[in-house]
Design an enzyme around this catalytic site. Structure first.
Site, short mmCIF file in Angstrom:
data_model
loop_
_atom_site.label_atom_id
_atom_site.label_comp_id
_atom_site.label_asym_id
_atom_site.label_seq_id
_atom_site.Cartn_x
_atom_site.Cartn_y
_atom_site.Cartn_z
N TYR A 1 23.04 27.12 -51.85
CA TYR A 1 23.50 26.20 -50.80
C TYR A 1 24.94 25.74 -51.10
CZ TYR A 1 24.04 21.74 -48.30
OH TYR A 1 24.52 20.70 -47.52
N THR B 1 30.11 19.30 -48.28
CA THR B 1 29.16 18.53 -49.08
C THR B 1 29.61 18.33 -50.53
OG1 THR B 1 26.98 18.69 -50.14
CG2 THR B 1 27.91 20.74 -49.34
N LYS C 1 28.21 26.61 -48.82
CA LYS C 1 28.99 25.53 -48.23
C LYS C 1 30.44 25.57 -48.71
CE LYS C 1 26.38 22.90 -45.49
NZ LYS C 1 26.77 22.42 -44.16
N GLU D 1 27.72 18.70 -52.89
CA GLU D 1 27.07 19.76 -53.68
C GLU D 1 28.09 20.79 -54.16
OE1 GLU D 1 23.87 21.11 -54.74
OE2 GLU D 1 23.50 18.97 -54.73
P1 NAP Z 1 19.20 18.36 -41.26
O1 NAP Z 1 18.51 17.09 -40.85
O2 NAP Z 1 18.49 19.30 -42.16
O3 NAP Z 1 19.62 19.13 -39.90
C1 NAP Z 1 20.04 20.45 -39.93
C2 NAP Z 1 20.20 20.94 -38.51
O4 NAP Z 1 20.62 22.31 -38.53
C3 NAP Z 1 18.90 20.91 -37.68
O5 NAP Z 1 19.23 20.48 -36.38
C4 NAP Z 1 18.47 22.36 -37.66
O6 NAP Z 1 17.68 22.72 -36.56
C5 NAP Z 1 19.83 23.04 -37.60
N1 NAP Z 1 19.80 24.45 -37.96
C6 NAP Z 1 19.34 25.00 -39.10
N2 NAP Z 1 19.51 26.34 -39.09
C7 NAP Z 1 20.06 26.65 -37.90
C8 NAP Z 1 20.47 27.85 -37.27
N3 NAP Z 1 20.30 29.04 -37.88
N4 NAP Z 1 21.03 27.80 -36.05
C9 NAP Z 1 21.19 26.63 -35.40
N5 NAP Z 1 20.81 25.43 -35.94
C10 NAP Z 1 20.26 25.45 -37.17
O7 NAP Z 1 20.61 18.02 -41.93
P2 NAP Z 1 21.46 16.67 -41.94
O8 NAP Z 1 21.02 15.84 -43.11
O9 NAP Z 1 21.48 16.09 -40.60
O10 NAP Z 1 22.89 17.22 -42.35
C11 NAP Z 1 23.80 17.67 -41.35
C12 NAP Z 1 24.81 18.61 -41.99
O11 NAP Z 1 25.52 17.93 -43.02
C13 NAP Z 1 24.21 19.85 -42.65
O12 NAP Z 1 25.13 20.91 -42.46
C14 NAP Z 1 24.15 19.49 -44.12
O13 NAP Z 1 24.20 20.65 -44.93
C15 NAP Z 1 25.40 18.64 -44.25
N6 NAP Z 1 25.38 17.60 -45.27
C16 NAP Z 1 24.36 16.70 -45.29
C17 NAP Z 1 24.38 15.67 -46.23
C18 NAP Z 1 23.29 14.66 -46.28
O14 NAP Z 1 23.18 13.97 -47.30
N7 NAP Z 1 22.51 14.49 -45.22
C19 NAP Z 1 25.46 15.58 -47.15
C20 NAP Z 1 26.49 16.52 -47.06
C21 NAP Z 1 26.45 17.52 -46.12
P3 NAP Z 1 16.08 22.52 -36.58
O15 NAP Z 1 15.86 21.09 -36.19
O16 NAP Z 1 15.62 23.48 -35.54
O17 NAP Z 1 15.60 22.83 -37.95
O1 G4F Z 2 17.22 14.72 -51.88
P1 G4F Z 2 17.67 16.01 -52.47
O2 G4F Z 2 16.88 17.21 -52.13
O3 G4F Z 2 19.19 16.13 -52.11
P2 G4F Z 2 20.38 17.04 -52.71
O4 G4F Z 2 19.86 18.20 -53.45
O5 G4F Z 2 21.29 16.12 -53.44
O6 G4F Z 2 21.06 17.57 -51.37
C1 G4F Z 2 21.32 16.68 -50.29
O7 G4F Z 2 22.59 16.11 -50.44
C2 G4F Z 2 23.68 17.06 -50.39
C3 G4F Z 2 24.96 16.25 -50.61
O8 G4F Z 2 25.18 16.08 -51.98
C4 G4F Z 2 23.66 17.75 -49.05
F1 G4F Z 2 24.71 18.61 -48.96
C5 G4F Z 2 22.35 18.50 -48.88
O9 G4F Z 2 22.32 19.09 -47.57
C6 G4F Z 2 21.21 17.49 -48.98
O10 G4F Z 2 21.29 16.60 -47.89
O11 G4F Z 2 17.67 15.89 -54.07
C7 G4F Z 2 18.38 14.86 -54.73
C8 G4F Z 2 18.03 14.91 -56.22
C9 G4F Z 2 18.16 16.31 -56.83
O12 G4F Z 2 18.79 16.21 -58.07
C10 G4F Z 2 16.71 16.76 -57.02
O13 G4F Z 2 16.52 17.66 -58.10
O14 G4F Z 2 16.66 14.53 -56.38
C11 G4F Z 2 16.07 15.42 -57.29
N1 G4F Z 2 14.61 15.44 -57.05
C12 G4F Z 2 13.68 15.03 -57.93
N2 G4F Z 2 12.45 15.23 -57.41
C13 G4F Z 2 14.00 15.89 -55.95
C14 G4F Z 2 12.64 15.76 -56.18
N3 G4F Z 2 14.49 16.38 -54.79
C15 G4F Z 2 13.61 16.75 -53.83
N4 G4F Z 2 14.07 17.20 -52.66
N5 G4F Z 2 12.25 16.66 -54.03
C16 G4F Z 2 11.71 16.18 -55.18
O15 G4F Z 2 10.50 16.11 -55.35
#
Ligand code: NAP
Ligand code: G4F
Length: 344
Positions: free
Chosen positions: A150, A126, A154, A128
């Site tokens: 986190y 990520t 990661k 992050e």
């Molecule tokens: P998500 O919607 O939060 O999905 C996370 C998945 O992990 C869910 O299926 C969850 O299961 C499962 N999980 C959590 N804890 C677990 C455990 N202990 N054992 C087995 N499964 C578990 O995340 P996403 O947005 O699809 O992201 C997918 C991956 O990419 C994650 O690793 C995230 O950190 C990474 N990532 C995401 C972004 C982004 O912007 N979306 C960017 C960079 C990296 P449940 O459904 O049961 O909760």
């Molecule tokens: O949507 P966020 O919670 O995403 P964040 O923290 O960027 O993390 C996501 O992207 C990562 C990749 O860069 C992934 F690795 C991670 O698993 C996840 O998918 O927050 C985005 C921004 C932050 O700066 C947060 O402080 O939005 C700001 N924010 C402002 N108000 C908020 C809020 N975020 C959340 N979740 N909720 C709020 O009310």
């Protein structure tokens, strides 16, 4: 011959999009699902792919279970998408987040090494990890400085993936993915919180949306594009690390205004810091308020990725613009709220 893919985190946002992609390519897809008292399969249902996947019980915390799952399905490719993925929650769950997002990765890598080191592995790393960014834009060469439990966990997952590739010659790739969203995004992430929240305000189910830091800037893309990049990484001759990003960054405030317009608000921001409010010019009503409790102990102020390596080596490019992403999410939530059909 039919390839088998094991997807951990299949019930999450990316899991649903990756499943659809791999099934379309003729894969046998095995979905690793953790035990919940109520099955959490709504995204797979919504995507219309639930009937085509084999589900197995799986938990990142349990090595013996991981070994049994991999022995049981003998995958050609493993996509490790499972994680405690919410940055905000990681400040309250730092040890648990480390166990899932750091040690969970090495558990899978060890199981692969023991069972079949030729299995190809994708790690969901990520942006992050860049945290307090040392340069802009960020690339595969940018130094890391995580700002949350986190991000730190990661970073271990990323480093151990590189280490297993270098130590044992494994085909292990780390996708350093910038934020990617969709109508299937979890409700606690800011984009979805905004689209669902504003749709609820529009239909009289909520007074306003409370947000934290409106100044934070993110490089937001569409999840469907990003899973294509994951798959392309595992089709290369060797494992490697790749940034996937759009190359554009926007503040949270910009997303609110765009999504608001689609839902029917014309939002103007007034005030500063914790006193800032988003006011609908049409009605004069405050529809967004800042709540300091939603600020994070340490923030990632700016993310902006440069995906030149992925474009050159994988032929990958994002296809969905920021306005189209916000529009698609806002329209989906407006319809769900109108139809009383919010399922996840
Ligand atoms: P998500 O919607 O939060 O999905 C996370 C998945 O992990 C869910 O299926 C969850 O299961 C499962 N999980 C959590 N804890 C677990 C455990 N202990 N054992 C087995 N499964 C578990 O995340 P996403 O947005 O699809 O992201 C997918 C991956 O990419 C994650 O690793 C995230 O950190 C990474 N990532 C995401 C972004 C982004 O912007 N979306 C960017 C960079 C990296 P449940 O459904 O049961 O909760
Ligand atoms: O949507 P966020 O919670 O995403 P964040 O923290 O960027 O993390 C996501 O992207 C990562 C990749 O860069 C992934 F690795 C991670 O698993 C996840 O998918 O927050 C985005 C921004 C932050 O700066 C947060 O402080 O939005 C700001 N924010 C402002 N108000 C908020 C809020 N975020 C959340 N979740 N909720 C709020 O009310």
């Amino acid at each position: 011959m039919t390839k088998t893919a094991l997807i951990t985190g299949i019930t999450g946002q990316d899991g649903a999009y990756l499943t659809r992609l791999l099934l379309g390519k003729g894969y046998r897809v095995v979905g690793a699902v953790r035990r919940n008292s109520v099955p959490n399969l709504t995204r797979l249902e919504d995507m219309g792919v639930l009937k085509d996947v084999e589900l197995v019980g799986f938990d990142l915390l349990e090595l013996s279970n991981i070994i049994h799952v991999i022995e049981g399905c003998r995958p050609d490719e493993i996509y490790n998408l499972a994680a405690q993925s919410f940055v905000g929650a990681s400040f309250d769950l730092p040890v648990y987040t480390g166990d899932c997002d750091a040690l969970g990765v090495v558990r899978i890598l060890e199981a692969i090494r023991m069972i079949n080191p030729k299995t190809r592995f994708y790690q969901a790393s990520t942006s992050e990890m860049f945290g307090k960014v040392r340069e802009t834009p960020q690339t595969e060469m940018t130094p890391f400085h995580p700002r949350s439990p986190y991000g730190a966990a990661k970073l271990y997952g990323h480093a151990i993936t590189v280490n297993y590739r270098e130590s044992y010659g494994m085909h292990a790739s780390s996708g350093i993915l910038f934020n990617h969203e969709s109508p299937l995004r979890g409700q606690e992430f800011v984009t979805r919180k905004v689209t669902l929240g504003l749709a609820r305000v529009k239909h009289g189910h909520a007074e306003m949306v409370e947000l934290g830091n409106l100044d934070a800037k993110r490089d937001w893309g569409f999840a469907g594009d990003y899973v294509e990049g994951m798959w392309r990484m595992l089709q290369q001759e060797a494992g490697d690390d790749y940034v996937l990003a759009t190359g554009q960054t926007h503040a949270v405030r910009d997303f609110v205004q765009l999504a608001g317009r689609v839902i029917g608000f014309d939002i103007a921001f007034e005030g500063h810091g914790a006193s800032e409010q988003g006011i609908d010019r049409k009605s004069g009503k405050t529809v967004v308020r800042v709540n300091e409790k939603l600020y994070r102990p340490a923030e990632v102020d700016l993310l902006l990725g440069h995906a030149a390596k992925a474009e050159r080596k994988l032929g990958w490019k994002h296809t969905v613009s920021f306005p189209d992403l916000a529009t698609g999410m806002a329209e989906a939530d407006e319809q769900r709220v109108r139809d009383n059909a919010v399922r996840f």
